[in-house]
Design a protein around this motif. Sequence first.
Motif, PDB file in Angstrom:
ATOM      1  N   ARG A 134      43.051  60.427 -80.569  1.00 38.19           N
ATOM      2  CA  ARG A 134      42.491  59.089 -80.769  1.00 38.19           C
ATOM      3  C   ARG A 134      43.367  58.035 -80.092  1.00 38.19           C
ATOM      4  O   ARG A 134      44.578  58.001 -80.285  1.00 38.19           O
ATOM      5  CB  ARG A 134      42.369  58.785 -82.258  1.00 38.19           C
ATOM      6  CG  ARG A 134      41.659  57.469 -82.582  1.00 38.19           C
ATOM      7  CD  ARG A 134      41.609  57.242 -84.079  1.00 38.19           C
ATOM      8  NE  ARG A 134      40.963  55.985 -84.424  1.00 38.19           N
ATOM      9  CZ  ARG A 134      39.679  55.855 -84.759  1.00 38.19           C
ATOM     10  NH1 ARG A 134      38.900  56.929 -84.794  1.00 38.19           N
ATOM     11  NH2 ARG A 134      39.168  54.674 -85.074  1.00 38.19           N
ATOM     12  N   TYR A 179      37.401  60.822 -83.682  1.00 37.74           N
ATOM     13  CA  TYR A 179      36.524  59.670 -83.847  1.00 37.74           C
ATOM     14  C   TYR A 179      35.321  59.982 -84.752  1.00 37.74           C
ATOM     15  O   TYR A 179      34.167  59.807 -84.350  1.00 37.74           O
ATOM     16  CB  TYR A 179      36.015  59.193 -82.486  1.00 37.74           C
ATOM     17  CG  TYR A 179      37.078  58.607 -81.584  1.00 37.74           C
ATOM     18  CD1 TYR A 179      37.552  57.310 -81.784  1.00 37.74           C
ATOM     19  CD2 TYR A 179      37.607  59.347 -80.531  1.00 37.74           C
ATOM     20  CE1 TYR A 179      38.523  56.764 -80.953  1.00 37.74           C
ATOM     21  CE2 TYR A 179      38.577  58.812 -79.689  1.00 37.74           C
ATOM     22  CZ  TYR A 179      39.029  57.519 -79.910  1.00 37.74           C
ATOM     23  OH  TYR A 179      39.985  56.977 -79.091  1.00 37.74           O
ATOM     24  N   PRO A 180      35.555  60.401 -85.980  1.00 36.93           N
ATOM     25  CA  PRO A 180      34.416  60.652 -86.885  1.00 36.93           C
ATOM     26  C   PRO A 180      33.691  59.372 -87.261  1.00 36.93           C
ATOM     27  O   PRO A 180      32.568  59.415 -87.766  1.00 36.93           O
ATOM     28  CB  PRO A 180      35.083  61.300 -88.109  1.00 36.93           C
ATOM     29  CG  PRO A 180      36.480  60.763 -88.097  1.00 36.93           C
ATOM     30  CD  PRO A 180      36.850  60.656 -86.649  1.00 36.93           C
ATOM     31  N   ASP A 181      34.333  58.224 -87.027  1.00 39.26           N
ATOM     32  CA  ASP A 181      33.702  56.934 -87.272  1.00 39.26           C
ATOM     33  C   ASP A 181      32.810  56.492 -86.122  1.00 39.26           C
ATOM     34  O   ASP A 181      32.074  55.513 -86.242  1.00 39.26           O
ATOM     35  CB  ASP A 181      34.777  55.872 -87.521  1.00 39.26           C
ATOM     36  CG  ASP A 181      35.852  55.847 -86.436  1.00 39.26           C
ATOM     37  OD1 ASP A 181      36.095  56.895 -85.787  1.00 39.26           O
ATOM     38  OD2 ASP A 181      36.465  54.778 -86.235  1.00 39.26           O
ATOM     39  N   ARG A 223      41.404  66.709 -90.235  1.00 37.25           N
ATOM     40  CA  ARG A 223      41.735  65.578 -91.112  1.00 37.25           C
ATOM     41  C   ARG A 223      42.958  64.814 -90.623  1.00 37.25           C
ATOM     42  O   ARG A 223      43.030  63.587 -90.750  1.00 37.25           O
ATOM     43  CB  ARG A 223      41.932  66.081 -92.549  1.00 37.25           C
ATOM     44  CG  ARG A 223      40.611  66.441 -93.241  1.00 37.25           C
ATOM     45  CD  ARG A 223      40.834  66.904 -94.669  1.00 37.25           C
ATOM     46  NE  ARG A 223      41.328  68.275 -94.726  1.00 37.25           N
ATOM     47  CZ  ARG A 223      40.565  69.345 -94.820  1.00 37.25           C
ATOM     48  NH1 ARG A 223      39.245  69.219 -94.858  1.00 37.25           N
ATOM     49  NH2 ARG A 223      41.085  70.556 -94.890  1.00 37.25           N
ATOM     50  N   ALA A 226      41.932  62.470 -87.691  1.00 35.87           N
ATOM     51  CA  ALA A 226      41.010  61.382 -88.002  1.00 35.87           C
ATOM     52  C   ALA A 226      41.757  60.208 -88.628  1.00 35.87           C
ATOM     53  O   ALA A 226      42.886  60.349 -89.102  1.00 35.87           O
ATOM     54  CB  ALA A 226      39.936  61.890 -88.953  1.00 35.87           C
ATOM     55  N   THR A 230      39.310  58.911 -94.068  1.00 35.01           N
ATOM     56  CA  THR A 230      37.964  59.265 -93.623  1.00 35.01           C
ATOM     57  C   THR A 230      37.281  60.149 -94.659  1.00 35.01           C
ATOM     58  O   THR A 230      37.844  61.137 -95.126  1.00 35.01           O
ATOM     59  CB  THR A 230      38.009  60.007 -92.274  1.00 35.01           C
ATOM     60  OG1 THR A 230      38.562  59.132 -91.281  1.00 35.01           O
ATOM     61  CG2 THR A 230      36.617  60.440 -91.834  1.00 35.01           C
ATOM     62  N   THR A 231      36.055  59.790 -95.016  1.00 37.07           N
ATOM     63  CA  THR A 231      35.289  60.590 -95.977  1.00 37.07           C
ATOM     64  C   THR A 231      33.924  61.005 -95.433  1.00 37.07           C
ATOM     65  O   THR A 231      33.240  61.814 -96.052  1.00 37.07           O
ATOM     66  CB  THR A 231      35.073  59.810 -97.287  1.00 37.07           C
ATOM     67  OG1 THR A 231      34.398  58.578 -96.994  1.00 37.07           O
ATOM     68  CG2 THR A 231      36.411  59.509 -97.965  1.00 37.07           C
ATOM     69  N   SER A 232      33.520  60.434 -94.313  1.00 37.12           N
ATOM     70  CA  SER A 232      32.224  60.757 -93.717  1.00 37.12           C
ATOM     71  C   SER A 232      32.466  61.488 -92.405  1.00 37.12           C
ATOM     72  O   SER A 232      33.207  61.006 -91.543  1.00 37.12           O
ATOM     73  CB  SER A 232      31.420  59.476 -93.466  1.00 37.12           C
ATOM     74  OG  SER A 232      30.163  59.765 -92.901  1.00 37.12           O
ATOM     75  N   TRP A 233      31.797  62.651 -92.244  1.00 37.85           N
ATOM     76  CA  TRP A 233      32.093  63.514 -91.102  1.00 37.85           C
ATOM     77  C   TRP A 233      30.842  63.794 -90.266  1.00 37.85           C
ATOM     78  O   TRP A 233      29.719  63.747 -90.783  1.00 37.85           O
ATOM     79  CB  TRP A 233      32.681  64.841 -91.588  1.00 37.85           C
ATOM     80  CG  TRP A 233      33.945  64.646 -92.362  1.00 37.85           C
ATOM     81  CD1 TRP A 233      34.101  64.632 -93.717  1.00 37.85           C
ATOM     82  CD2 TRP A 233      35.244  64.387 -91.822  1.00 37.85           C
ATOM     83  NE1 TRP A 233      35.408  64.399 -94.062  1.00 37.85           N
ATOM     84  CE2 TRP A 233      36.142  64.232 -92.911  1.00 37.85           C
ATOM     85  CE3 TRP A 233      35.744  64.266 -90.528  1.00 37.85           C
ATOM     86  CZ2 TRP A 233      37.493  63.985 -92.739  1.00 37.85           C
ATOM     87  CZ3 TRP A 233      37.096  64.009 -90.349  1.00 37.85           C
ATOM     88  CH2 TRP A 233      37.957  63.881 -91.453  1.00 37.85           C
TER      89      TRP A 233
END
Length: 498
Positions: A134, A179-181, A223, A226, A230-233
Amino acid sequence: MQHPHPPRHRTRGHRLLGGIRRWATAAAGALALTAGLAAAGPQASAASLTQVTGFGTNPGNLSMYAYVPDHLPTGAPLVVALHGCTQSASDYSSHSGWPKFADSQRFALVFPQTSSANNANSCFNWFEAGDSGRGHGEALSIRQMVDKAITQYGSDPRRVYITGLSAGGGMTANLLAAYPDVFAGGSIASGLPARCAEDLTAAYTCMYSPPDRTPAQWGDLVRSAAPAGTTSWPRVAIWQGTADTTVRPANATELRDQWTNVWGLGQTPSRTRSLTGGTTLTSYDDASGRPAVQVYSISGMAHGLAVDPGSGAEQCGTSGTYYLDTICSSLHTARFWGLDGDGGGDGGTGVLPAPTGLTVTAATDSSVGLRWNAVSGAASYRVFRDGAKVAITTSTTYTDTGLATGTAYGYTVAAVDSSGATGATGAAVTATTTGFTPTCHTASNYAHTTAGRAYASGGYTYAKGSDQAMGLWNTFTTHTLQQTSPGHYVLADSGCPA
C-alpha cells in the motif's frame, strides 16, 4: 508467465540485484511466472482502447489504458485488469473477453501496463515489497489509475474490482490485501497468495511449491497489509488449471485458505457444482448466504487464462498462447461480482428495502420453487442464484429450472424500482435439489484438493466425506474418486461405475 525477472533499474531508485540474484536472473530466463505469456493475436483498435495520461505521480512507472463503452452512465462499475508477463494492455484486452461484457453489462475497464523498463519480462513486480504494498511503487500507480477513472468516467467508487493473470494475478492478490477499501472484489487467475513472496527466490518457491501455511497464517498476511481496523473485505474468485506446471495448483488451495480465513469462514465448501469446460466451482458463503470466496478448478488446463471463443452469450475471448479454450472466466467472474445485476450482487444501488420472507416452496431433481414478501414500490424483482442473476420477475414467486440433481444452491432476491435501480439484497436461503447422480473424477491429489473433493492435512491428502487416506499431497500421486452423495467422496481406483 515468464519467470519473474527482478525489476530493472528505473528513475525511482530501484537497483539491479547483484551476486546471487544476478545468477538467479539468468536462471529465471528459462522459467516463467507468467511462463512467457507472449500471446500472439489481434490487437484492440485505438478507438476501443485508449491510453490515459496524467493519472498521478505514477511512482511505479506504469501506463494506463482504458476501454469505456459509449454513453456509459455515471455510477457504473469499474474493472481493473492486469496482464501477465511479456503481455500488454492491448493483448489482454483483445484476448480476455472483458470488453464484450463491459459493453453488455455497462462498466468501464482499465488495463494497467508495465514494461521491460520495470522488469525484464514485463511482469508486474508482485514479488517486490516496494512495488506491491500500500502506498508504494506499482501498487500505488494502479491505485492512482482507479482515482483517475472514477473522476473521468464517473465510476462508482463502491463498485471497483480487479482481476489479473499469473504475475498479474499475484499483483491482484497483493492489491486486494493492501487496498480492501478500494476494491469490492477480485479475481486471481493462475496466481499466488497475497504476500507469498517478497524477493525473487521466494517467488520461485511460491510458484512451484507454495508454503503450506495454516489458513490463519495466510490470513494474517492479508490483515497486516491492510489498513488497521479493516473489517470489510473483497469477495475473491480463484481460477486454476489442474495441469498448471508453472504456478502449481496448490496455490489455489493456499489462496482459498487465505481468503476464507480473512472472511472468518472455514474451508468446508457451502456447495460444489460442475460448469462447462471441465470446471468445478466450489463456493464458500458468508453469514448472509452470499459467496465470499469461489474456486474455479479447470480439469486438465495448463497455465493461462480460461476463455471460450465464440459468439454465444456465455462465450468470450480468443485463444492463443496462455489463453486457453475451456470456459469464459470473464463472464463467470462478472457474475460473481454481480455486474450482470446492475449492482445487485453488491447489495444494489437503489433505495428499496430488501424483500423479506424468502422461502423455498418446492424442490425436485432439477428445479427449485421460491416465494417472498412483496416490497412497496417494487416494479420487479431480481433473483440471484449463488450470487449470479438468474431472473427478473414481476411476481413474488419464481421457479428456477435446469438445475443439477442433489446439489445445494443459494438464493437471494432484490427489489427493483420503476427507474430500474436495484435495492438491497435480502437474506439468503439454501435449496437442495433431490436425487443424486454419482460422478467419478481422476486427478492428482493437488487437483482433488483444489476442486474440493479432498483436503490436505500434514502434507497428506484425504477424501472429502469418507476421510480415506490418499497419500502425499502433490501433483504426482493420482487417484480416482467417486462422489456418492453431495460432499462425500470415496476411493475408486479399481474401477468407477458409469
